[in-house]
Design a protein around this motif. Structure first.
Motif, short mmCIF file in Angstrom:
data_model
loop_
_atom_site.label_atom_id
_atom_site.label_comp_id
_atom_site.label_asym_id
_atom_site.label_seq_id
_atom_site.Cartn_x
_atom_site.Cartn_y
_atom_site.Cartn_z
N UNK A 18 -5.57 1.77 2.24
CA UNK A 18 -4.98 1.71 3.79
C UNK A 18 -5.64 0.43 4.32
N UNK A 19 -6.88 0.20 4.25
CA UNK A 19 -7.52 -0.91 5.13
C UNK A 19 -7.40 -2.38 4.49
N UNK A 20 -6.74 -2.45 3.36
CA UNK A 20 -6.63 -3.65 2.81
C UNK A 20 -5.35 -4.01 2.43
N UNK A 21 -4.21 -3.26 2.51
CA UNK A 21 -2.93 -3.27 2.12
C UNK A 21 -2.18 -4.30 2.91
N UNK A 22 -2.45 -4.15 4.34
CA UNK A 22 -1.78 -5.19 5.23
C UNK A 22 -2.10 -6.66 4.68
N UNK A 23 -3.49 -6.84 4.58
CA UNK A 23 -3.92 -8.17 4.22
C UNK A 23 -3.50 -8.78 2.97
N UNK A 24 -3.10 -7.74 1.96
CA UNK A 24 -2.76 -8.11 0.61
C UNK A 24 -1.32 -8.39 0.68
N UNK A 60 1.10 -14.73 0.43
CA UNK A 60 2.39 -15.42 0.05
C UNK A 60 2.85 -15.01 -1.39
N UNK A 61 3.67 -14.56 -1.94
CA UNK A 61 4.16 -14.11 -3.25
C UNK A 61 3.90 -12.88 -3.52
N UNK A 62 3.15 -12.09 -2.62
CA UNK A 62 2.85 -10.71 -3.19
C UNK A 62 4.01 -9.80 -2.31
N UNK A 63 4.50 -9.21 -3.23
CA UNK A 63 5.80 -8.60 -2.89
C UNK A 63 5.71 -6.99 -2.66
N UNK A 64 4.53 -6.71 -3.09
CA UNK A 64 4.44 -4.92 -3.14
C UNK A 64 2.93 -4.91 -3.53
N UNK A 65 2.78 -3.45 -3.80
CA UNK A 65 1.38 -2.97 -4.16
C UNK A 65 1.53 -1.81 -5.39
N UNK A 104 -0.27 5.43 5.03
CA UNK A 104 -0.48 4.46 5.56
C UNK A 104 -0.17 2.94 4.65
N UNK A 105 -0.42 3.14 3.62
CA UNK A 105 -0.29 1.79 2.62
C UNK A 105 1.35 1.50 2.68
N UNK A 106 2.14 2.76 2.36
CA UNK A 106 3.75 2.27 2.62
C UNK A 106 4.07 1.95 3.91
N UNK A 107 3.41 2.21 5.00
CA UNK A 107 3.39 1.92 6.21
C UNK A 107 2.55 1.00 6.54
N UNK A 108 2.19 -0.12 5.60
CA UNK A 108 1.29 -1.05 5.77
C UNK A 108 1.67 -1.98 7.14
N UNK A 109 2.73 -2.00 7.46
CA UNK A 109 3.01 -3.19 8.47
C UNK A 109 3.33 -2.39 9.89
#
Ligand code: PGA
Length: 259
Positions: free
Chosen positions: A220-226, A230-235, A249-254
């Protein structure tokens, strides 16, 4: 800020974890939380034996449910294997191909990858084709070479018109399950290499269509940064996808503040 012309895709890989009751519980919770989920694609890759039950719960929601591996024939003397058509029959709509544990623990060779990706596409499963270098390969400055070799094999039978159904996941092997995460710079460079390779192979339209996910100790604490790279479209998320309180929280990263 990254270009969001491609819909964000958050995927959970449960690997050989959880039991039937926990899988069903988790999928119910995610489904309830997701609502109509229109602005992002969310999927879980469940143990194959539970796929029928998990897809039954996910029905009526936008959640995708996939298998973690397939074999590339439809039938035959392949004891212990599962065909793409079988996953489809029990309701799965996607599948992982070439996950690092398949490559490194089970020694799946590059030669199988193109046929696995092709049969998935032909049997109406959306493949996530996983690539990534080991620590030794990174230290030896061979990351790009390894990625290109893996792309070469996985895209062997892919055509430009398949682009909207195919996803790539960049998962550095040294970051999977280790707590180590690629820095945003490392992820950005690898994603760039991958997209450039796809553009050369299939053309710019396909390269701009195919989503490239990052995987390896996503939390959860690095999802938003990743996701801001640029070019990262998902996790593609392993450990943190097995509990609602870390996966949601990862799904809701933003939707949250960075801690
Ligand atoms: P991890 O696994 O998030 O536990 O590192 C990622 C994956 O294997 O897809």
């Amino acid at each position: 800020m990254t270009n969001r012309s491609r819909k964000p895709y958050i995927a959970g890989n449960w690997k050989m974890n959880l039991d039937r009751a926990k899988c069903l519980d988790l999928i119910k919770t995610i489904k309830g939380r997701l609502g109509d989920g229109g602005d992002r694609e969310v999927a879980v890759f469940a143990p194959a034996i539970y796929l029928a039950d998990v897809t039954a719960v996910a029905q009526g929601s936008p959640l995708g449910v996939g298998g973690q591996n397939i074999w590339y024939e439809d039938n035959g003397a392949f004891t212990g294997e599962l065909a793409a058509r079988m996953l489809r029959e029990v309701g799965a709509d996607r599948v992982l191909v070439g996950h690092s544990e398949r490559r490194h623990v089970f020694k799946e060779p590059d030669e199988w990858m193109g046929r696995k990706v092709r049969i998935a596409l032909d049997r109406d499963l959306l493949p996530i084709y996983c690539v990534g270098e080991t620590l030794d390969e990174r230290k030896a400055n061979r990351t790009d070479r390894v990625l290109k070799r893996q792309l070469e094999s996985g895209f062997d039978k892919v055509r430009p018109e398949d682009a909207h159904r195919l996803t790539v996941a960049y998962e550095p092997v040294w970051a999977i399950g280790t707590g180590e995460t690629a820095t945003p710079e490392m992820a950005g460079l690898a994603h760039k290499t991958i997209r450039k390779w796809i553009a050369q192979r299939l053309g710019d339209t396909a390269a701009n269509t195919i989503r490239i996910l990052y995987g390896g100790s996503v939390k959860p604490d690095n999802a938003r940064e990743l996701m801001a790279v640029d070019g990262v479209d998902g996790l593609l998320v392993g450990g943190a996808s097995m509990q609602a309180d870390t996966f949601i929280p990862i799904i809701e990263y933003d939707l949250r503040q960075t801690p």
